[in-house]
Design an enzyme around this catalytic site. Sequence first.
Site, PDB file in Angstrom:
ATOM      1  N   THR A   1       0.803  -1.255  -0.085  1.00  0.00           N
ATOM      2  CA  THR A   1       0.150   0.080  -0.048  1.00  0.00           C
ATOM      3  C   THR A   1       0.658   1.292  -0.064  1.00  0.00           C
ATOM      4  O   THR A   1       0.472   2.392  -0.152  1.00  0.00           O
ATOM      5  CB  THR A   1      -0.736   0.002   1.322  1.00  0.00           C
ATOM      6  OG1 THR A   1      -0.236  -0.240   2.387  1.00  0.00           O
ATOM      7  CG2 THR A   1      -1.940  -1.077   1.057  1.00  0.00           C
ATOM      8  N   GLY A   2       2.252   1.100   0.137  1.00  0.00           N
ATOM      9  CA  GLY A   2       3.206   2.267   0.088  1.00  0.00           C
ATOM     10  C   GLY A   2       3.580   2.854   1.262  1.00  0.00           C
ATOM     11  O   GLY A   2       4.024   4.212   1.306  1.00  0.00           O
TER      12      GLY A   2
ATOM     13  N   GLU B   1     -18.929 -23.597 -13.614  1.00  0.00           N
ATOM     14  CA  GLU B   1     -19.003 -22.106 -13.830  1.00  0.00           C
ATOM     15  C   GLU B   1     -20.051 -21.492 -14.102  1.00  0.00           C
ATOM     16  O   GLU B   1     -20.398 -20.311 -13.849  1.00  0.00           O
ATOM     17  CB  GLU B   1     -17.601 -21.745 -14.755  1.00  0.00           C
ATOM     18  CG  GLU B   1     -16.440 -22.260 -14.475  1.00  0.00           C
ATOM     19  CD  GLU B   1     -15.956 -21.379 -13.093  1.00  0.00           C
ATOM     20  OE1 GLU B   1     -16.603 -20.348 -12.604  1.00  0.00           O
ATOM     21  OE2 GLU B   1     -15.011 -22.077 -12.487  1.00  0.00           O
TER      22      GLU B   1
END
Length: 660
Positions: free
Chosen positions: A235-236, A455
């Site tokens: 996230t920095g 699916e």
Amino acid sequence: MQQKEKNFTYNKAQCIFILLALALSGLVLYISQEQHVIPISEKRFEKMMLDQEVKSVALITNQQLVEVTLKEEALAKEDHQKEIKEKIIWKTSSQVVYTFRIPSIEIFDRNFKDIESKIDPSIRIGYLSEERSKPYSFINWSFLFTLFVIYWFFLRKPGNSIAGPGAQLFNMHTLKATVFDKDNQIRVTFQDVAGMQEAKEEVKEVVDFLKTPEKFTFLGGKIPKGVLLVGPPGTGKTLLAKAVAGEANVPFISLSGSDFVEMFVGIGAARVRDLFKKAKEKAPCIIFIDEIDAIGRARGKANVPGVNDERENTLNSLLVEMDGFSTNSGVIIIAATNRPEVLDVALLRPGRFDRQVSIDNPDIIDREAIIQYHSKELKLESQIRIRQLAEQTPGFSGADLANMCNEAALIAARKNKKFITMPDFQSAIDRIIGGLEKKNKLISPEEKKIVAYHEAGHAIAGWFLPHAHPLVKVSIIPRGIASLGYAQYLPKEQVIYQEDELLDQLAMALGGRAAEELIFGKVSTGALDDLERTTKLAYSLVTIYGMNAKVGNLSFYNSKQTDYAFTKPYSEKTAYTIDAEVREIVEEAYRRVKILLKEKLESVTLLAETLLVKETLFKSDVERLIGKRFSSDTKETISPEEKLSASTEQPTTLPSEHEP
């Protein structure tokens, strides 16, 4: 000034060591010679031969050198002894030889024969020819290697480290941290940190304090000693800490929590003390400790006494040092972790880490800014819509978005394109979410049919359940390690979920297994991931969120619990009730989705058979096959295109299903 004096002292000591090493090397090389050499001329050699002083003559062919050894009685003569004393400074027991150079072997051989022709044949000695290597013995090279080892481990100054001379061996207590100062500046600023507006506002006060501390001290305020950055990986957090140092233009000491860990007792605590000592010398400065949970875990959790003594000693030293400097010392500590729940409470109290800044995954506005930043250097097609990419990537971290931009560029380059197009970004999102497409993975027609109906069951359940996430893409192309098919949905960006929303998600996850049972009359192992998620969600409904009438409004979740609990916080009777209620919730969701799919069996079959042909269907394809999706928000059928502005018929966002 103090740092310059240290560097001058270190350089002076280094120069003295090098000079002494050279002198000792020359002395050892000289002493270790097997013989003392005195150069002479060829004319003098002729005189020695005619005076019958020569004992032996050796011609070293590879060096074009002649060595002459005299008889003992000849060396005892006064003129030779005088010459030895003048030319040999340190006389040892080694043999004395006389040497001279020759222009060529042929010329020497001719001259030597001329000299011997003047001597009685009965006393001629001749000469020996040989090849010889350089006169350096093994001990000389061993001595030089020893000097090199001494220099490397004791006097070498580690590059870009806060540790000084000698840090390689005996200064193990010094910390090998990366220092960014005026000689090695950080170029990151807040402009390089896209998004995170709230987090940047929180840490801007740190920058203001380091630039103008009198602004705060004038009013009697105290700046926080420490700032803890908390958030998921990617996230920095590290980027934001570097931006703080870059904006403040002060020294930045960067290290990881694991750098304090060492096998020797007491090294961790000593390194903590050394860190703060160096930081105070460089004040004002910033200390950044990444992954601080490596040394900051809660104390007293070990069952075996003494097992965590060394780590706890390191943490104790850190706690003392963080309390040991004043707020106006100019040293700011920034730490980062993605596991705040495991940190010791003493580390988090005011006075140490006064402020905690939460950095979550970016929202749609921040995602748009991050994609815009990472795509500045990319050659994009004019039709690229950054806003749409931000809408299609909920839950992506900053690192995921940077990886998406890079993957899109690589995919476009692989196809020899001149510009990056929207399908390249969609393929990059697919690869990040589902893994690499396995084009050469062979599956039998029976397996492919099971995957297609599985699916299709997920897709139809999500299409008609009112609170399920909107379908974006469904595919039966194998991806990743064990995934034979997957479906992608566009979840809402919400934090609070109501009970009916969670129950619809539970039913949708079981749609694949329900479709298999309806079509084939039996189930397969393909629902492993679905069952795992439904089990966790069902237990969360009962034991965490208090959404069960029999168990009641109780939550057995402990956010502060960091280690495995051997005892449950409820009785065996409650445990039996929990298991029974969870089983009932899952069975009810399975019955509900099975009834839904039975009613829509024609749609399930149509979608599955189309998947067997096309392998991949987008939301517009599903809409053309079975009609528009029912929305719980408007209680009427609306088009998925109306929920996603300017959408295309391409895969978009996070997967809700991964089928093995």
